[in-house]
Design a protein around this motif. Structure first.
Motif, PDB file in Angstrom:
ATOM      1  N   TRP A  17       1.325  -1.094  -0.152  1.00  0.00           N
ATOM      2  CA  TRP A  17      -0.068  -0.196  -0.306  1.00  0.00           C
ATOM      3  C   TRP A  17       0.725   1.099  -0.211  1.00  0.00           C
ATOM      4  CZ3 TRP A  17      -5.509   0.453   0.532  1.00  0.00           C
ATOM      5  CH2 TRP A  17      -6.110  -0.490   0.250  1.00  0.00           C
ATOM      6  N   LEU A  18       0.677   2.423  -1.319  1.00  0.00           N
ATOM      7  CA  LEU A  18       1.247   3.090  -1.125  1.00  0.00           C
ATOM      8  C   LEU A  18       0.394   4.432  -0.238  1.00  0.00           C
ATOM      9  CD1 LEU A  18       3.853   5.150  -1.749  1.00  0.00           C
ATOM     10  CD2 LEU A  18       3.236   5.286  -4.402  1.00  0.00           C
ATOM     11  N   ILE A  19       0.810   4.624   0.188  1.00  0.00           N
ATOM     12  CA  ILE A  19      -0.005   5.784   1.435  1.00  0.00           C
ATOM     13  C   ILE A  19       0.956   7.428   1.023  1.00  0.00           C
ATOM     14  CG2 ILE A  19      -1.614   6.855   3.319  1.00  0.00           C
ATOM     15  CD1 ILE A  19      -0.474   3.726   4.189  1.00  0.00           C
ATOM     16  N   MET A  20      -0.036   8.271   0.399  1.00  0.00           N
ATOM     17  CA  MET A  20      -0.184  10.051  -0.070  1.00  0.00           C
ATOM     18  C   MET A  20      -0.830  10.961   0.308  1.00  0.00           C
ATOM     19  SD  MET A  20       2.406   8.590  -2.306  1.00  0.00           S
ATOM     20  CE  MET A  20       3.423  10.346  -3.071  1.00  0.00           C
ATOM     21  N   ASP A  21      -0.062  11.998   0.407  1.00  0.00           N
ATOM     22  CA  ASP A  21      -1.231  12.857   0.879  1.00  0.00           C
ATOM     23  C   ASP A  21      -1.259  14.046  -0.176  1.00  0.00           C
ATOM     24  OD1 ASP A  21      -2.194  15.211   2.919  1.00  0.00           O
ATOM     25  OD2 ASP A  21      -0.538  15.039   3.827  1.00  0.00           O
ATOM     26  N   SER A  79       1.472  -4.785   4.462  1.00  0.00           N
ATOM     27  CA  SER A  79       1.238  -5.390   5.620  1.00  0.00           C
ATOM     28  C   SER A  79      -0.149  -4.729   5.122  1.00  0.00           C
ATOM     29  CB  SER A  79       1.417  -5.821   6.485  1.00  0.00           C
ATOM     30  OG  SER A  79       1.781  -4.773   6.942  1.00  0.00           O
ATOM     31  N   LYS A  80      -1.774  -4.807   4.796  1.00  0.00           N
ATOM     32  CA  LYS A  80      -2.486  -4.167   5.288  1.00  0.00           C
ATOM     33  C   LYS A  80      -3.138  -4.066   6.770  1.00  0.00           C
ATOM     34  CE  LYS A  80      -7.494  -3.285   3.253  1.00  0.00           C
ATOM     35  NZ  LYS A  80      -8.373  -4.814   2.814  1.00  0.00           N
ATOM     36  N   GLY A  81      -3.577  -3.210   7.480  1.00  0.00           N
ATOM     37  CA  GLY A  81      -4.095  -3.512   8.653  1.00  0.00           C
ATOM     38  C   GLY A  81      -3.782  -2.377   9.070  1.00  0.00           C
ATOM     39  N   GLU A  82      -3.294  -2.891  10.593  1.00  0.00           N
ATOM     40  CA  GLU A  82      -2.790  -1.855  11.609  1.00  0.00           C
ATOM     41  C   GLU A  82      -1.152  -0.931  11.026  1.00  0.00           C
ATOM     42  OE1 GLU A  82      -1.492  -3.804  15.195  1.00  0.00           O
ATOM     43  OE2 GLU A  82      -3.546  -4.667  15.165  1.00  0.00           O
ATOM     44  N   GLN A  83      -0.598  -1.774  10.555  1.00  0.00           N
ATOM     45  CA  GLN A  83       0.227  -1.261   9.965  1.00  0.00           C
ATOM     46  C   GLN A  83       0.104   0.151   9.098  1.00  0.00           C
ATOM     47  OE1 GLN A  83       3.407  -3.198   7.705  1.00  0.00           O
ATOM     48  NE2 GLN A  83       5.412  -2.081   8.524  1.00  0.00           N
ATOM     49  N   ALA A 135      -0.987   3.308  10.663  1.00  0.00           N
ATOM     50  CA  ALA A 135      -0.579   3.867  11.683  1.00  0.00           C
ATOM     51  C   ALA A 135       0.327   5.146  10.972  1.00  0.00           C
ATOM     52  CB  ALA A 135      -0.127   3.128  12.283  1.00  0.00           C
ATOM     53  N   VAL A 136       0.343   4.078   9.665  1.00  0.00           N
ATOM     54  CA  VAL A 136       1.560   4.759   8.718  1.00  0.00           C
ATOM     55  C   VAL A 136       0.300   6.401   8.557  1.00  0.00           C
ATOM     56  CG1 VAL A 136       1.959   5.038   6.285  1.00  0.00           C
ATOM     57  CG2 VAL A 136       3.183   3.587   8.011  1.00  0.00           C
ATOM     58  N   ARG A 137      -1.110   5.897   8.231  1.00  0.00           N
ATOM     59  CA  ARG A 137      -2.286   6.849   7.890  1.00  0.00           C
ATOM     60  C   ARG A 137      -1.998   7.972   8.516  1.00  0.00           C
ATOM     61  NH1 ARG A 137      -5.902   6.998   3.694  1.00  0.00           N
ATOM     62  NH2 ARG A 137      -6.985   7.907   5.033  1.00  0.00           N
ATOM     63  N   LEU A 147       5.617   6.191  13.614  1.00  0.00           N
ATOM     64  CA  LEU A 147       5.747   6.076  12.382  1.00  0.00           C
ATOM     65  C   LEU A 147       6.251   4.248  12.869  1.00  0.00           C
ATOM     66  CD1 LEU A 147       6.139   5.380   9.580  1.00  0.00           C
ATOM     67  CD2 LEU A 147       9.200   6.067   9.263  1.00  0.00           C
ATOM     68  N   PRO A 148       5.457   3.226  11.893  1.00  0.00           N
ATOM     69  CA  PRO A 148       5.687   1.932  12.905  1.00  0.00           C
ATOM     70  C   PRO A 148       7.108   1.075  12.880  1.00  0.00           C
ATOM     71  CG  PRO A 148       3.537   1.845  12.090  1.00  0.00           C
ATOM     72  CD  PRO A 148       5.031   3.592  11.357  1.00  0.00           C
ATOM     73  N   GLU A 149       7.682   0.723  13.726  1.00  0.00           N
ATOM     74  CA  GLU A 149       8.812  -0.194  13.734  1.00  0.00           C
ATOM     75  C   GLU A 149       9.434  -0.976  12.029  1.00  0.00           C
ATOM     76  OE1 GLU A 149      10.436  -2.842  16.691  1.00  0.00           O
ATOM     77  OE2 GLU A 149       9.476  -1.093  18.461  1.00  0.00           O
ATOM     78  N   GLY A 150      10.076  -0.751  11.965  1.00  0.00           N
ATOM     79  CA  GLY A 150      11.012  -1.409  10.591  1.00  0.00           C
ATOM     80  C   GLY A 150      10.097  -0.640   9.430  1.00  0.00           C
ATOM     81  N   ILE A 151      10.021   0.776   9.444  1.00  0.00           N
ATOM     82  CA  ILE A 151       8.979   1.455   8.095  1.00  0.00           C
ATOM     83  C   ILE A 151      11.379   2.285   7.761  1.00  0.00           C
ATOM     84  CG2 ILE A 151       8.521   3.387   7.046  1.00  0.00           C
ATOM     85  CD1 ILE A 151       6.961   0.213   7.250  1.00  0.00           C
TER      86      ILE A 151
END
Length: 398
Positions: free
Chosen positions: A58-62, A95-99, A102-104, A113-117
């Protein structure tokens, strides 16, 4: 530009609170166009689409952010990465869901920002050498609401400008070209429409020069050079560049200058034969000297282009971006705009023939410089492949 990563991506947007259009495009439209240019296989799908990927990234852009091309390239190059520049953010998760949620939230300024990013700034992504624009530039990521529409459009426009070009294009045209580009975008005028108008001015300048009406011809010629700056900037700021537009624009640029010189020489000769007197230089030197000057300019124009083409074929590098001097010389080399300055000065002094002779002399001088540049390049290439000084400066800055 395309990316080698073919992982399925669903594109998701954080809506802008107060959407702003830049050069006629909303934030969502601009982002979609930029990503589609890079993922032509159609993998990217809107998150609200029923076909949104259940697997893949998923690519989340503003929508409120203005992203430079290299920033988007970096996000498309791999999963689990994000970019942040003073609150202007975007992220890609695998991955979809909580991560994803959290990024959104992080992009909206809530939470961490979640760990691992892998988090990067545009500066850490590194300065990019823009081959088509002949310049190096640090990527940007800007929040539009924070800087305002005017500054955002100015930044977009500046990014569309070539770094190595002639003096007039680099220092005289930017301010008026910016405002005309904005107007064209607002009126839905396409780059090809602007190029078509410039072609009309090419023909008008030729006709006026042929008739010996040098003042009117120069007005048309300078108008054409201005529109020649606008059409490319309009295409790049509105993301409407096309293969045909590129051929149309560059084809005109390549072909028309010799016809202008020919028509200027004809206008001078006709005036001299009619006893009108196109200037003291023409009367003193005579028709034969004007003929020689024309041949010098025409042959020199072709020879100069061939020398530049040889440099690219031989060294895989444009002549004008090899060293700092070469980029400086591009400002004044015997090309259309610098030559128009000489012709305009001659006319202002009441001696259009003198301007024409100056162009012939400057053509010879430019060819001599090109010859020296090629000899120096041949010697340098014996030790190592040539590279642009812009690329070297890029490595020093990174």
């Amino acid at each position: 530009m395309t990316t080698e990563d073919k992982t399925p991506i669903t594109l998701d947007f954080v809506p802008a609170r107060s959407p702003v259009k830049l050069f006629g495009l909303s934030g969502r439209e601009r982002i979609m166009k930029m990503i589609k240019d890079r993922r032509a296989d159609g993998v990217v799908i809107g998150a609200d689409d029923p076909q949104a990927a259940s697997s893949g990234d998923w690519l989340i852009m503003d929508e409120d952010c203005l992203y430079d091309g290299p920033v988007i390239d970096w996000l498309l190059a791999g999963p689990d990465r994000a970019v942040d520049a003073d609150g202007a953010r975007a992220g890609r998760v695998s991955s979809k869901g909580e991560q994803q949620d959290a990024v959104r939230a992080w992009i909206k300024g809530a939470g961490s920002l979640p760990e691992g990013i892998d988090l990067a700034s545009p500066d850490s992504i590194g300065a990019a050498y823009r081959t088509a624009l002949r310049k190096r530039e640090t990527p940007y990521c800007l929040r539009i609401s924070a800087i305002g529409r005017e500054k955002a459009e100015q930044r977009l426009f500046a990014g569309s400008y070539k770094g190595v070009t002639d003096f007039v294009t680099k220092y005289v045209w930017p301010w008026p070209a910016f405002h005309l580009t904005r107007l064209c975008a607002a009126l839905k005028i396409s780059p090809n429409m602007v190029t078509s108008l410039s072609l009309v001015l090419v023909l008008a300048a030729f006709w006026f020069f042929w008739q010996g009406d040098f003042a009117s011809g120069l007005l048309a010629a300078w108008g054409m050079t201005f529109l020649d700056t606008v059409d490319g900037k309009l295409a790049r700021t509105t993301l409407t560049s096309s293969k045909w537009g590129n051929i149309f624009d560059h084809g005109i640029d390549l072909v028309h200058p010799p016809f202008w010189y020919w028509s200027w020489a004809h206008g001078l000769s006709s005036g001299l034969e009619a006893g009108v007197g196109p200037g003291s230089s023409a009367s003193w030197l005579g028709l034969s000297s004007l003929d020689w000057a024309l041949w010098v300019i025409l042959v020199g124009y072709v020879a100069g282009r061939l020398m530049e083409g040889y440099f690219i074929a031989r060294f895989k590098l444009e002549l004008h971006i090899w060293r700092r001097f070469d980029s400086f010389f591009r400002l004044i080399v015997s090309r259309r705009n610098p030559n128009l300055i000489l012709l305009s000065l001659g006319l202002l002094l009441g001696d259009p023939a003198a301007g024409f002779l100056w162009v012939a002399l400057w053509t010879i001088a430019s060819l001599a410089v090109h010859g020296v540049q090629i000899v120096q390049a041949e010697r340098a290439a014996r030790n190592h492949p040539l590279s642009s000084w812009l690329d070297g400066a890029l490595r020093q800055d990174s």
